[in-house]
Design a protein around this motif. Structure first.
Motif, short mmCIF file in Angstrom:
data_model
loop_
_atom_site.label_atom_id
_atom_site.label_comp_id
_atom_site.label_asym_id
_atom_site.label_seq_id
_atom_site.Cartn_x
_atom_site.Cartn_y
_atom_site.Cartn_z
N PHE A 3 0.84 -1.19 0.00
CA PHE A 3 0.00 0.00 0.00
C PHE A 3 0.88 1.24 0.00
CE2 PHE A 3 -2.75 -3.25 1.74
CZ PHE A 3 -4.02 -2.93 1.25
N GLY A 4 0.37 2.30 -0.60
CA GLY A 4 1.09 3.56 -0.58
C GLY A 4 0.12 4.71 -0.65
N THR A 5 0.67 5.90 -0.66
CA THR A 5 -0.12 7.11 -0.86
C THR A 5 0.50 7.84 -2.04
OG1 THR A 5 -0.79 7.31 1.45
CG2 THR A 5 -0.81 9.33 0.14
N VAL A 6 -0.33 8.16 -3.02
CA VAL A 6 0.19 8.78 -4.25
C VAL A 6 -0.69 9.95 -4.67
CG1 VAL A 6 1.16 6.58 -5.05
CG2 VAL A 6 -1.11 7.27 -5.80
N GLY A 14 -4.83 6.92 -1.08
CA GLY A 14 -4.13 5.66 -0.94
C GLY A 14 -4.24 4.82 -2.20
N GLY A 15 -3.35 3.84 -2.31
CA GLY A 15 -3.38 2.96 -3.46
C GLY A 15 -2.74 1.62 -3.15
N ARG A 30 -9.84 6.43 -0.96
CA ARG A 30 -9.72 7.15 0.31
C ARG A 30 -8.27 7.09 0.76
NH1 ARG A 30 -12.20 2.92 4.73
NH2 ARG A 30 -12.22 1.05 3.42
N ASP A 31 -7.96 7.78 1.85
CA ASP A 31 -6.58 7.82 2.31
C ASP A 31 -6.25 6.54 3.08
OD1 ASP A 31 -6.86 8.47 5.41
OD2 ASP A 31 -8.25 9.78 4.34
N GLY A 49 -7.73 -3.85 0.03
CA GLY A 49 -6.81 -3.88 -1.10
C GLY A 49 -7.33 -4.69 -2.26
N ALA A 50 -7.96 -5.83 -1.95
CA ALA A 50 -8.52 -6.67 -3.01
C ALA A 50 -9.64 -5.95 -3.76
CB ALA A 50 -9.04 -7.98 -2.41
N ALA A 51 -10.47 -5.21 -3.02
CA ALA A 51 -11.54 -4.45 -3.66
C ALA A 51 -10.97 -3.35 -4.55
CB ALA A 51 -12.47 -3.85 -2.60
N ALA A 52 -9.91 -2.70 -4.09
CA ALA A 52 -9.29 -1.64 -4.89
C ALA A 52 -8.69 -2.19 -6.18
CB ALA A 52 -8.21 -0.94 -4.07
#
Length: 318
Positions: A3-6, A14-15, A30-31, A49-52
């Motif tokens: 995970f990260g923030t971009v 978040g990503g 979302r963050d 994470g899986a949903a993203a």
């Protein structure tokens, strides 16, 4: 998962980083802080994470990677015996390791308001002429703990990230004589990232005693200065979390850093062992790069600081 923030085209969020070499990122919507705070288990974070991952991905080359999150609190431990030997000689002129060090995994609190992400410049403090890096790994907490045992502590760790505890060694050496620990020698900056790597990703790196065998290295301007294994720690992260929670509270978004590795994980260790300030302290224009197996690479340019105002001196009473 990573995970990260971009910074996407439509803003910062978040990503989830995907691909063999982390070539692209799926937005979380979302963050990352809110994901960690809403989840009580690693499994809950993995579900987000899986949903993203169902959302369209963006190449990492098209986004700017930021610090993954802002910690709620930072406990920085000193878990590497080799580091203690070298840095004590450099900072306060002492030899060896104090016997009390072996009794418990000691830590100090540092400043969660001065956190920087990948490629963000660090300004050398105005009065510092002995700036140093510290190669560390931090465990990230996802569940509140109070006086937990080590098995419960393992369940509370949702992941790991690279941590660089910047140090103004000349300022630190002077203020440590007061006996309270580091203050202005440490509180100006820490670097974090690039990713939060979930704990399940690193399980196959554990040795027979539960330590994480991750290769760690640091270079200055492309020249390697330090190299060690994270498994050289004297205590596991689970032991450190359990100790930190003893008669106290550890909360989600807290991080617990390993302390500096041995093998040249900071310049002060090498100065203490060699008896001179070689390699030299960091200067504006230098580039510090930390790489940890499984966690990625965290690079930081050093820039000049800005002048600070004079202070009124201590008033002595008759």
């Amino acid at each position: 998962m990573k995970f990260g923030t971009v910074r996407f085209a439509d803003g910062v969020q978040g990503g989830v980083v995907v691909g063999a070499d982390g070539q692209s990122v799926h937005p979380l919507g979302r963050d990352l802080e809110s994901v960690i705070l809403a989840a009580d288990t690693l499994e809950a974070v993995l579900r987000v994470g899986a949903a993203a991952s169902e959302r369209p991905a963006t190449p990492l080359s098209d986004v700017t990677v930021r610090k993954p999150f802002t910690p709620a609190a930072i406990r920085d431990f000193v878990a590497f015996e080799e580091h203690v030997v070298g840095v004590r000689k450099s900072v306060d002129g002492s030899s060896g390791v104090p016997e009390q060090w072996y009794a418990a995994p000691t830590f100090y609190f540092t400043n969660p308001h001065a956190i920087y992400g990948p490629d963000e410049p660090i300004a050398r403090p105005d009065l510092c002429r002995a700036l140093d890096f510290e190669l560390e790994v931090a465990a990230v907490i996802g569940r509140q703990c109070r006086s937990v045992d080590e098995a419960q502590a393992r369940d509370a760790i949702i992941g790991y990230t690279i941590f660089n505890d910047w140090s103004a060694r000349d300022l630190q050496s002077a203020e440590m004589k007061v006996g309270l620990g580091p203050a202005k020698g440490k509180d100006f900056a820490s670097s974090l990232g690039p990713w939060l790597v979930t704990a399940d990703e690193l399980e196959n790196h554990r040795d027979a005693d539960g330590f994480l065998e991750l290769d760690c290295s640091v270079s200055v301007n492309g020249v390697e200065v330090g190299h060690d294994s994270l498994a050289s720690m004297g205590w596991t992260f689970e032991t450190m979390v359990a100790y930190a929670s003893r008669d106290s509270i550890v909360k989600p978004l807290d991080i617990l850093a390993s302390g500096t590795t041995g093998g040249g994980g900071c310049l002060a260790e090498l100065w203490g062992r060699g008896g001179s300030q070689h390699p030299p302290s960091l200067q504006p224009g230098d580039l510090v790069t930390i790489t940890v197996d499984g966690l990625g690479t965290l690079s930081t340019p050093i820039v000049a600081g800005t002048p600070t105002p004079e202070l009124t001196p201590f008033r002595r009473r008759s």
